[in-house]
Design a protein around this motif. Sequence first.
Motif, PDB file in Angstrom:
ATOM      1  N   LYS A 130       0.833  -1.203   0.000  1.00 30.88           N
ATOM      2  CA  LYS A 130       0.000   0.000   0.000  1.00 30.88           C
ATOM      3  C   LYS A 130       0.868   1.254   0.000  1.00 30.88           C
ATOM      4  O   LYS A 130       0.558   2.239  -0.688  1.00 30.88           O
ATOM      5  CB  LYS A 130      -0.941  -0.013   1.203  1.00 30.88           C
ATOM      6  CG  LYS A 130      -1.953  -1.147   1.176  1.00 30.88           C
ATOM      7  CD  LYS A 130      -2.860  -1.131   2.397  1.00 30.88           C
ATOM      8  CE  LYS A 130      -3.771  -2.346   2.415  1.00 30.88           C
ATOM      9  NZ  LYS A 130      -4.773  -2.297   3.494  1.00 30.88           N
ATOM     10  N   ALA A 131       1.962   1.228   0.764  1.00 27.82           N
ATOM     11  CA  ALA A 131       2.869   2.380   0.778  1.00 27.82           C
ATOM     12  C   ALA A 131       3.476   2.595  -0.609  1.00 27.82           C
ATOM     13  O   ALA A 131       3.618   3.738  -1.068  1.00 27.82           O
ATOM     14  CB  ALA A 131       3.975   2.162   1.806  1.00 27.82           C
ATOM     15  N   VAL A 153       0.907   4.402  -2.776  1.00 34.31           N
ATOM     16  CA  VAL A 153       0.805   5.834  -2.456  1.00 34.31           C
ATOM     17  C   VAL A 153       2.000   6.588  -3.028  1.00 34.31           C
ATOM     18  O   VAL A 153       1.857   7.657  -3.638  1.00 34.31           O
ATOM     19  CB  VAL A 153       0.692   6.043  -0.936  1.00 34.31           C
ATOM     20  CG1 VAL A 153       0.688   7.542  -0.603  1.00 34.31           C
ATOM     21  CG2 VAL A 153      -0.573   5.382  -0.379  1.00 34.31           C
ATOM     22  N   VAL A 196       6.769   7.005   2.500  1.00 34.41           N
ATOM     23  CA  VAL A 196       5.450   6.632   3.012  1.00 34.41           C
ATOM     24  C   VAL A 196       5.574   5.377   3.868  1.00 34.41           C
ATOM     25  O   VAL A 196       6.206   4.397   3.454  1.00 34.41           O
ATOM     26  CB  VAL A 196       4.452   6.362   1.868  1.00 34.41           C
ATOM     27  CG1 VAL A 196       3.078   6.017   2.434  1.00 34.41           C
ATOM     28  CG2 VAL A 196       4.362   7.562   0.928  1.00 34.41           C
ATOM     29  N   VAL A 218       2.816   2.947   5.995  1.00 31.86           N
ATOM     30  CA  VAL A 218       1.420   2.694   6.344  1.00 31.86           C
ATOM     31  C   VAL A 218       1.375   2.150   7.769  1.00 31.86           C
ATOM     32  O   VAL A 218       1.952   1.094   8.066  1.00 31.86           O
ATOM     33  CB  VAL A 218       0.766   1.714   5.358  1.00 31.86           C
ATOM     34  CG1 VAL A 218      -0.653   1.376   5.805  1.00 31.86           C
ATOM     35  CG2 VAL A 218       0.749   2.314   3.952  1.00 31.86           C
ATOM     36  N   PRO A 245      -5.445   7.244  -3.049  1.00 35.84           N
ATOM     37  CA  PRO A 245      -4.168   7.933  -3.267  1.00 35.84           C
ATOM     38  C   PRO A 245      -4.071   8.622  -4.614  1.00 35.84           C
ATOM     39  O   PRO A 245      -3.367   9.632  -4.736  1.00 35.84           O
ATOM     40  CB  PRO A 245      -3.132   6.816  -3.129  1.00 35.84           C
ATOM     41  CG  PRO A 245      -3.877   5.545  -3.329  1.00 35.84           C
ATOM     42  CD  PRO A 245      -5.270   5.794  -2.843  1.00 35.84           C
ATOM     43  N   LEU A 279       2.851  13.699   5.499  1.00 33.30           N
ATOM     44  CA  LEU A 279       1.909  12.666   5.064  1.00 33.30           C
ATOM     45  C   LEU A 279       1.970  11.490   6.024  1.00 33.30           C
ATOM     46  O   LEU A 279       3.055  10.990   6.338  1.00 33.30           O
ATOM     47  CB  LEU A 279       2.243  12.186   3.647  1.00 33.30           C
ATOM     48  CG  LEU A 279       1.322  11.098   3.091  1.00 33.30           C
ATOM     49  CD1 LEU A 279      -0.029  11.691   2.720  1.00 33.30           C
ATOM     50  CD2 LEU A 279       1.945  10.424   1.873  1.00 33.30           C
ATOM     51  N   ARG A 280       0.798  11.080   6.490  1.00 34.45           N
ATOM     52  CA  ARG A 280       0.680   9.839   7.253  1.00 34.45           C
ATOM     53  C   ARG A 280      -0.347   8.947   6.554  1.00 34.45           C
ATOM     54  O   ARG A 280      -1.309   9.442   5.968  1.00 34.45           O
ATOM     55  CB  ARG A 280       0.247  10.114   8.697  1.00 34.45           C
ATOM     56  CG  ARG A 280       1.290  10.873   9.501  1.00 34.45           C
ATOM     57  CD  ARG A 280       0.816  11.116  10.922  1.00 34.45           C
ATOM     58  NE  ARG A 280       0.757   9.881  11.693  1.00 34.45           N
ATOM     59  CZ  ARG A 280       0.293   9.805  12.952  1.00 34.45           C
ATOM     60  NH1 ARG A 280      -0.160  10.901  13.546  1.00 34.45           N
ATOM     61  NH2 ARG A 280       0.278   8.660  13.588  1.00 34.45           N
ATOM     62  N   ALA A 281      -0.105   7.646   6.616  1.00 33.11           N
ATOM     63  CA  ALA A 281      -1.009   6.687   5.988  1.00 33.11           C
ATOM     64  C   ALA A 281      -1.372   5.622   7.009  1.00 33.11           C
ATOM     65  O   ALA A 281      -0.536   5.202   7.815  1.00 33.11           O
ATOM     66  CB  ALA A 281      -0.352   6.052   4.769  1.00 33.11           C
ATOM     67  N   GLU A 335      -5.890   4.796   3.893  1.00 32.67           N
ATOM     68  CA  GLU A 335      -6.322   6.157   4.223  1.00 32.67           C
ATOM     69  C   GLU A 335      -5.090   7.012   4.497  1.00 32.67           C
ATOM     70  O   GLU A 335      -4.174   6.589   5.218  1.00 32.67           O
ATOM     71  CB  GLU A 335      -7.220   6.145   5.460  1.00 32.67           C
ATOM     72  CG  GLU A 335      -8.012   7.418   5.664  1.00 32.67           C
ATOM     73  CD  GLU A 335      -9.384   7.374   4.995  1.00 32.67           C
ATOM     74  OE1 GLU A 335     -10.102   8.389   5.091  1.00 32.67           O
ATOM     75  OE2 GLU A 335      -9.738   6.341   4.404  1.00 32.67           O
ATOM     76  N   CYS A 336      -5.078   8.217   3.936  1.00 39.54           N
ATOM     77  CA  CYS A 336      -3.948   9.123   4.126  1.00 39.54           C
ATOM     78  C   CYS A 336      -4.418  10.440   4.746  1.00 39.54           C
ATOM     79  O   CYS A 336      -5.538  10.879   4.504  1.00 39.54           O
ATOM     80  CB  CYS A 336      -3.266   9.439   2.797  1.00 39.54           C
ATOM     81  SG  CYS A 336      -2.502   8.014   1.987  1.00 39.54           S
ATOM     82  N   ALA A 391      -2.791  14.157   4.672  1.00 39.28           N
ATOM     83  CA  ALA A 391      -1.722  14.980   4.101  1.00 39.28           C
ATOM     84  C   ALA A 391      -1.801  16.389   4.666  1.00 39.28           C
ATOM     85  O   ALA A 391      -2.894  16.940   4.850  1.00 39.28           O
ATOM     86  CB  ALA A 391      -1.842  15.021   2.583  1.00 39.28           C
TER      87      ALA A 391
END
Length: 380
Positions: free
Chosen positions: A120-121, A124, A138, A140, A331, A351-353, A364-365, A367
């Motif tokens: 997933k990272a 993104v 990134v 996650v 994303p 940015l956090r995921a 879900e992110c 930003a």
Amino acid sequence: MSRPPRRPRARQQRGQSHVGERFEAEVGPVAHGGHCVVRVSTGSTSTERVVFVRHALPGERVVVEVTEGTEGDRFWRGDAVEVLEASPDRVVAPCPYAGPGLCGGCDFQHVTLPRQRELKAAVVREQLRRLAGLDVDVEVEAVPGDVEGLRWRTRQRYVTLPNGGRAMRKHRSHDVVPVDECLLEAPRGPSYEVRGSWFEVADGGFWQVHPGAPEALVGAVLEALAPRSGESALDLYAGVGLFSRFLLDAVGPGGRVCAVEGDAAAVRLARRNCPGLQASSGDVGTVLETDYDEPFDLVVLDPPRVGAKRKVVEQVVDRRPRAIAYVACDPAALARDVAIFAEHGYGLVGLRAFDLFPMTHHVECVALLEPRPARQRTTS
């Protein structure tokens, strides 16, 4: 009120169908949407064809069966129906209904949880690089509330069969697979308490389905914005006021929080959940054309999957906020909107995921965007 599931749009035939054909191939990188990229050679001319393949992992060697694809299509879709060389990150799916031709609800049950988050990272990062021209680290993050990626879905919907049994739908299909249970389903429904505050939510109204989601997102938004006493904040796509409630606490009686939400019932509940909130119902872009047109210090954007898009982004920029927290469930949409913000002098600075949807490709992110110095705008 529940809605019937959307039927896949009928696809126009573009030449000879290749559905059912099988190819042996090496799996390439993960792609947005829960599949990996595979390139296969077809026909007497060995034309290379891109196939988006589910149930595979990068680096594996698999047998791909085409599930959608005709001669004239730009790409095909397929399933990895046999694994010839497995990735060390492959596991046996915990659910007996997960796999090729079965329930389409999960994308990654065949993958270890740490590797799911790495995939997933990677998605993104790739979307931000491709659509916004940014190279961003990134990670996650896991959130509490699931059991090894299972038992987190606090709202679950089954298809009721004529015999009274339950079923789930196949991937990109209206066809169903009878099931005894879904292993993602939580043992109890959602809790509407967050940080000691209770929220009223309409039956069938939107609320995050992972029990750890509201706390994780509120924490990330407040950390990003660092609201100060006396500031003004604009909460867009505000729902029943999850972020507004805590922004009101942060800015205090000398501050101001305004919210816009398309669902009129949710707006009524937001006013009850958030005493002192100024809230309007209507399309966000349309409301901002005439209302709340003064400067705001802070903005929270939590748009639907399609993103905020240019009209809303430009209206947000027009309010000249010092910080924008963008909560994104897609994303690609996030990256497209970040690119529009950049056109107007706002850069991505954090940015956090979060892994709010384990076993699926969704992520879900949160930003953080801030105005860039004028010199940086002209040189970037």
